[in-house]
Write an enzyme that holds these catalytic residues in place. Sequence first.
Site, mmCIF file in Angstrom:
data_model
loop_
_atom_site.group_PDB
_atom_site.id
_atom_site.type_symbol
_atom_site.label_atom_id
_atom_site.label_comp_id
_atom_site.label_asym_id
_atom_site.label_seq_id
_atom_site.Cartn_x
_atom_site.Cartn_y
_atom_site.Cartn_z
ATOM 1 N N HIS A 306 -6.538 -56.251 48.105
ATOM 2 C CA HIS A 306 -7.138 -56.221 49.447
ATOM 3 C C HIS A 306 -6.773 -54.903 50.112
ATOM 4 O O HIS A 306 -5.677 -54.377 49.908
ATOM 5 C CB HIS A 306 -6.594 -57.386 50.291
ATOM 6 N N ASP A 364 -10.974 -64.846 48.215
ATOM 7 C CA ASP A 364 -12.066 -65.156 47.276
ATOM 8 C C ASP A 364 -11.601 -65.762 45.964
ATOM 9 O O ASP A 364 -12.428 -66.220 45.179
ATOM 10 C CB ASP A 364 -12.855 -63.869 46.995
HETATM 11 C C1 SDX Z 1 -12.938 -59.440 50.996
HETATM 12 O O1 SDX Z 1 -11.678 -56.043 54.318
HETATM 13 C C2 SDX Z 1 -11.637 -57.345 54.438
HETATM 14 O O2 SDX Z 1 -11.004 -57.893 55.318
HETATM 15 C C3 SDX Z 1 -12.458 -58.098 53.399
HETATM 16 C C4 SDX Z 1 -12.310 -59.606 53.402
HETATM 17 C C5 SDX Z 1 -12.868 -60.224 54.667
HETATM 18 O O3 SDX Z 1 -12.471 -61.341 54.988
HETATM 19 O O4 SDX Z 1 -13.801 -59.602 55.266
HETATM 20 O O5 SDX Z 1 -10.943 -59.966 53.264
HETATM 21 C C6 SDX Z 1 -13.080 -60.224 52.245
HETATM 22 O O6 SDX Z 1 -13.756 -58.591 50.751
HETATM 23 C C7 SDX Z 1 -11.734 -59.674 50.114
HETATM 24 C C8 SDX Z 1 -11.694 -58.678 48.902
HETATM 25 C C9 SDX Z 1 -12.608 -59.241 47.836
HETATM 26 N N1 SDX Z 1 -12.788 -58.263 46.740
HETATM 27 C C10 SDX Z 1 -12.270 -58.509 45.527
HETATM 28 O O7 SDX Z 1 -11.548 -59.458 45.238
HETATM 29 C C11 SDX Z 1 -12.728 -57.501 44.474
HETATM 30 C C12 SDX Z 1 -11.511 -57.048 43.671
HETATM 31 N N2 SDX Z 1 -10.679 -56.269 44.585
HETATM 32 C C13 SDX Z 1 -10.808 -54.809 44.541
HETATM 33 O O8 SDX Z 1 -12.120 -54.385 44.388
HETATM 34 C C14 SDX Z 1 -9.982 -54.136 45.635
HETATM 35 O O9 SDX Z 1 -8.755 -54.730 45.630
HETATM 36 C C15 SDX Z 1 -10.487 -54.081 47.057
HETATM 37 C C16 SDX Z 1 -11.847 -53.475 47.139
HETATM 38 C C17 SDX Z 1 -10.500 -55.428 47.663
HETATM 39 C C18 SDX Z 1 -9.523 -53.189 47.846
HETATM 40 O O10 SDX Z 1 -9.570 -51.955 47.272
HETATM 41 P P1 SDX Z 1 -8.769 -50.692 47.907
HETATM 42 O O11 SDX Z 1 -8.016 -51.083 49.128
HETATM 43 O O12 SDX Z 1 -9.721 -49.561 48.023
HETATM 44 O O13 SDX Z 1 -7.681 -50.459 46.864
HETATM 45 P P2 SDX Z 1 -7.851 -49.471 45.657
HETATM 46 O O14 SDX Z 1 -9.181 -49.690 45.025
HETATM 47 O O15 SDX Z 1 -7.478 -48.113 46.121
HETATM 48 O O16 SDX Z 1 -6.749 -50.035 44.639
HETATM 49 C C19 SDX Z 1 -5.457 -49.526 44.593
HETATM 50 C C20 SDX Z 1 -5.092 -49.648 43.108
HETATM 51 C C21 SDX Z 1 -6.044 -48.899 42.182
HETATM 52 O O17 SDX Z 1 -5.304 -48.596 41.009
HETATM 53 P P3 SDX Z 1 -4.674 -47.088 40.872
HETATM 54 O O18 SDX Z 1 -5.823 -46.123 41.102
HETATM 55 O O19 SDX Z 1 -3.593 -46.999 41.941
HETATM 56 O O20 SDX Z 1 -4.111 -47.045 39.465
HETATM 57 O O21 SDX Z 1 -5.164 -51.020 42.696
HETATM 58 C C22 SDX Z 1 -6.160 -51.172 41.705
HETATM 59 C C23 SDX Z 1 -7.067 -49.947 41.802
HETATM 60 O O22 SDX Z 1 -7.647 -49.694 40.526
HETATM 61 N N3 SDX Z 1 -6.878 -52.403 42.030
HETATM 62 C C24 SDX Z 1 -7.160 -53.361 41.144
HETATM 63 C C25 SDX Z 1 -7.779 -54.378 41.899
HETATM 64 N N4 SDX Z 1 -7.873 -54.008 43.184
HETATM 65 C C26 SDX Z 1 -7.313 -52.777 43.269
HETATM 66 N N5 SDX Z 1 -6.944 -53.440 39.816
HETATM 67 C C27 SDX Z 1 -7.358 -54.587 39.232
HETATM 68 N N6 SDX Z 1 -7.954 -55.620 39.868
HETATM 69 C C28 SDX Z 1 -8.192 -55.545 41.204
HETATM 70 N N7 SDX Z 1 -8.776 -56.560 41.837
#
Ligand code: SDX
Length: 429
Positions: A306, A364
């Site tokens: 998140h 989710d």
């Molecule tokens: C919702 O914003 C809100 O409030 C949203 C929400 C709401 O109520 O409105 O809470 C609802 O959208 C919840 C989130 C649902 N999405 C998912 O579950 C999809 C999977 N999650 C990712 O796509 C991700 O975690 C995000 C998009 C939710 C957040 O991404 P960020 O904050 O941009 O974090 P990032 O992509 O910079 O990740 C940091 C690191 C990265 O690795 P490195 O580059 O440091 O090596 O963490 C990794 C990312 O690759 N990473 C994941 C991951 N999420 C982040 N790796 C594996 N699985 C994941 N789910």
Amino acid sequence: MTDKATLTWGAGKSAEFPILKGTIGPDVIDIRTLYANTGMFTYDPGYMSTGSTKSAITYIDGDKGILLYRGYPIEQLAVQCDFLEVSYLIKHGELPTKTQYEDWVGRVKRHTMVHDQLTRFFNGFRRDAHPMAVLVGVVGALSAFYHDSLDINNPEHRIIAAIRLIAKLPTIVAMAYKYNMGQPFMYPRNELSYSANFMHMMFATPCETYVPNPVLVRALDRILILHADHEQNASTSTVRLSGSSGANPFACIAAGIACLWGPAHGGANEAALAMLEQIGDASKIPEFIAKVKDKNSGAKLMGFGHRVYKNYDPRAKLMRETCHEVLAELGLQNDRLFKLALALEKIALEDDYFVSRKLYPNVDFYSGIVQRALGIPTNLFTGIFALARTVGWIAQWNEMIADPEQKIGRPRQLYTGPTTREVVPMDKR
Ligand code: SDX
């Protein structure tokens, strides 16, 4: 005495910016004069460090896993209130008295039907259209039916538009489901509660009496509460940005629905369930985890991570409890996917890859399992999310319209394209 932040750059240049304090949470540096004083913009793709507005609606502490709607902890609201009570709180800022609650419920119930001509919009879609495509189209079309509530500067128009959207989203989501199924639309039944009425419109048919199970109705109502608002997330920011141009509330909510559809946002519950189905069995979890760690695979642990929560999403805990309740009520305690989700969560939370990146289950991760148990098809999960988040979107939209500081949103950029050059006639290119 206002604290100030000083920016220094170049040969001894500096500028000061006031630091603004909220009631709780991080202070902000007011950089509204930055460009005028420095000739520079800030650069913040994804708005990781940018506050776009003041708001008094929802507060999130990502490190502590705290979520407050108007100051009330989500853990208390999800247990002690129902969704319409919470919708009143989010919209008006206070929990309703009994009289206020009854009046609010009565006003919402008088708007649950849609204009009969709206039903014709559905026939333009294929029967297998994704419900989110239908919602974007039909909700956007509502503005063509309500010319009496489009003056965004009229507080009465704003409240009636809010009530119409809160009242009609369940009807439209259920219609999208019935259209997919090839079954007749079911009219709202105003003697039922908000969530019972939605389940009736979803699962009843003209052929037999349908009595919603109160345990399942309560579970759905809690799911709606957990999804009602969440500060300045992507879809809420979309609604605010659309509204900042003066667009009508129906068009703004349709824009929010479009944004929520994405798998990184509201589409994650649908994607999380598909991921569990793809893993299939606990023995395949290590193989999948290895794939997620391989950046080239592009695989993510859907329902994990998140932008704000760097701890357990408090909604995920409540959703897991709701999962237990619903599966127990349905005699599905050994539900294959729920047991797989619990195993996956346990393994992930013991794996340094996820712990070091502060990736915890979000709202989710479990919501798909409980919605599937309720009989809601996977492709409708995000539609249910949109139904619930309409309350937050319309409250945030109203807050923005009423904010004297609000202007049309118009971010700038760091330009990296070609500098000025002359057009060469085609025969010389
Ligand atoms: C919702 O914003 C809100 O409030 C949203 C929400 C709401 O109520 O409105 O809470 C609802 O959208 C919840 C989130 C649902 N999405 C998912 O579950 C999809 C999977 N999650 C990712 O796509 C991700 O975690 C995000 C998009 C939710 C957040 O991404 P960020 O904050 O941009 O974090 P990032 O992509 O910079 O990740 C940091 C690191 C990265 O690795 P490195 O580059 O440091 O090596 O963490 C990794 C990312 O690759 N990473 C994941 C991951 N999420 C982040 N790796 C594996 N699985 C994941 N789910």
